[in-house]
Scaffold this motif. Structure first.
Motif, PDB file in Angstrom:
ATOM      1  N   LEU A  66       0.977   0.735   3.474  1.00  0.00           N
ATOM      2  CA  LEU A  66       0.325   0.987   4.760  1.00  0.00           C
ATOM      3  C   LEU A  66       1.273   1.441   5.865  1.00  0.00           C
ATOM      4  CD1 LEU A  66      -2.306  -1.880   5.204  1.00  0.00           C
ATOM      5  CD2 LEU A  66      -2.669   0.467   4.428  1.00  0.00           C
ATOM      6  N   GLU A 123       0.232 -10.289   2.651  1.00  0.00           N
ATOM      7  CA  GLU A 123      -0.450 -10.392   3.929  1.00  0.00           C
ATOM      8  C   GLU A 123       0.651 -10.399   4.991  1.00  0.00           C
ATOM      9  OE1 GLU A 123      -4.502 -12.774   3.917  1.00  0.00           O
ATOM     10  OE2 GLU A 123      -2.866 -13.999   3.105  1.00  0.00           O
ATOM     11  N   HIS A 137      -2.597  -7.821   8.086  1.00  0.00           N
ATOM     12  CA  HIS A 137      -2.972  -6.704   7.213  1.00  0.00           C
ATOM     13  C   HIS A 137      -2.604  -7.058   5.773  1.00  0.00           C
ATOM     14  CE1 HIS A 137      -3.393  -3.884  10.683  1.00  0.00           C
ATOM     15  NE2 HIS A 137      -2.450  -4.650  11.196  1.00  0.00           N
ATOM     16  N   THR A 138      -3.356  -6.529   4.835  1.00  0.00           N
ATOM     17  CA  THR A 138      -3.020  -6.652   3.418  1.00  0.00           C
ATOM     18  C   THR A 138      -2.469  -5.327   2.929  1.00  0.00           C
ATOM     19  OG1 THR A 138      -4.766  -8.288   3.041  1.00  0.00           O
ATOM     20  CG2 THR A 138      -3.898  -7.145   1.106  1.00  0.00           C
ATOM     21  N   THR A 139      -1.275  -5.363   2.350  1.00  0.00           N
ATOM     22  CA  THR A 139      -0.645  -4.133   1.873  1.00  0.00           C
ATOM     23  C   THR A 139       0.214  -4.423   0.655  1.00  0.00           C
ATOM     24  OG1 THR A 139       0.782  -2.247   2.475  1.00  0.00           O
ATOM     25  CG2 THR A 139       1.384  -4.405   3.371  1.00  0.00           C
TER      26      THR A 139
END
Length: 244
Positions: free
Chosen positions: A28, A61, A3-5
């Protein structure tokens, strides 16, 4: 799954010979702990070792598994690079105070994008703040943070209700039967601060050093009344000394 946060660094501790465990408040996933391998080694790594400074705002990431308490980072970079916070002593002291306060009040990994946006913007605005705004910034941040925590002070101040009851979180007419309150002289200041929606508005409020100190101690008492095991902030004496 990757995930990208975005995430804000709250604390890092060494782990093993070359790694660190970093506590971040993420956009996120809320509060999360990440292990970052190889950060304290001269060898090349996908993550630069200067990124994980307290209050840093990163874009990452990450691998996320809800069943695990310790997550992993695939890569990270600056999301916002401060111009002053890491080098300006007063701003560094305020940022340290903000970061320690966040560690004390955010304890669960709950997704809260509104809280994340408030925190991120608060650090970014501090970086741009002038001397007067910086001096009042701890009060601004501490007061407005409560609105995301469920026990905020209600601005019911009037010419009849001039005493702030810290236990109830509202202004009242008469002295409470307990010692947790702010008297008329300073309660009006709290009402003014609650009306501040942007840090630059602190220019409109006269906050002498003694008043700032008294009010901040009262606001932290308010936190202690509403958060179990809140304790004391180690950064407070440093903050008071630097902003004197």
């Amino acid at each position: 799954m990757v995930h990208t946060t975005k995430g804000i660094v709250l604390r890092t501790v060494s782990y093993g010979e070359t790694s660190v465990i970093a506590l971040l408040y993420t956009e996120l996933f809320g509060l999360q702990s990440y292990i970052v391998n190889g950060l304290r080694t001269a060898k090349k790594s996908s993550v630069k070792n200067n990124l994980f400074q307290a209050s840093a705002i990163l874009e990452m990431e990450v691998y996320h598994n809800e069943l695990k308490s310790l997550q992993r980072i695939k890569g990270a970079k600056w999301h916002f690079l401060y111009q002053h916070i890491f080098f300006n002593i007063p701003k560094s002291a305020v940022a340290l105070f903000m970061t320690e306060l966040l560690q004390k009040v955010i304890r669960q990994p709950e997704h809260n994008p509104h809280l994340y946006s408030f925190i991120e913007d608060a650090y970014m605005q501090l970086d741009k703040a002038d001397t007067k705004v910086t001096a009042g910034y701890p009060l601004f941040f501490a007061l407005h943070l409560t609105s995301f925590l469920g026990f905020n002070i209600r601005d019911t101040y009037t010419s009849q209700k001039k005493i702030l009851d810290l236990r109830e979180g509202e202004f009242v007419k008469e002295l409470p039967m307990h010692p947790y309150y702010i008297e008329e002289r300073n309660s009006a200041m709290v009402s003014q601060l609650l009306k501040v929606m942007h840090p630059y508005e602190l220019h409109n409020i006269d906050l002498p050093l003694t008043v700032r100190r008294e009010l901040l101690e009262h606001i932290l008492q308010f936190y202690a009344l509403h958060i179990q095991d809140f304790g004391v902030l180690k950064s407070l004496p440093v903050l008071q000394e630097v902003l004197a």
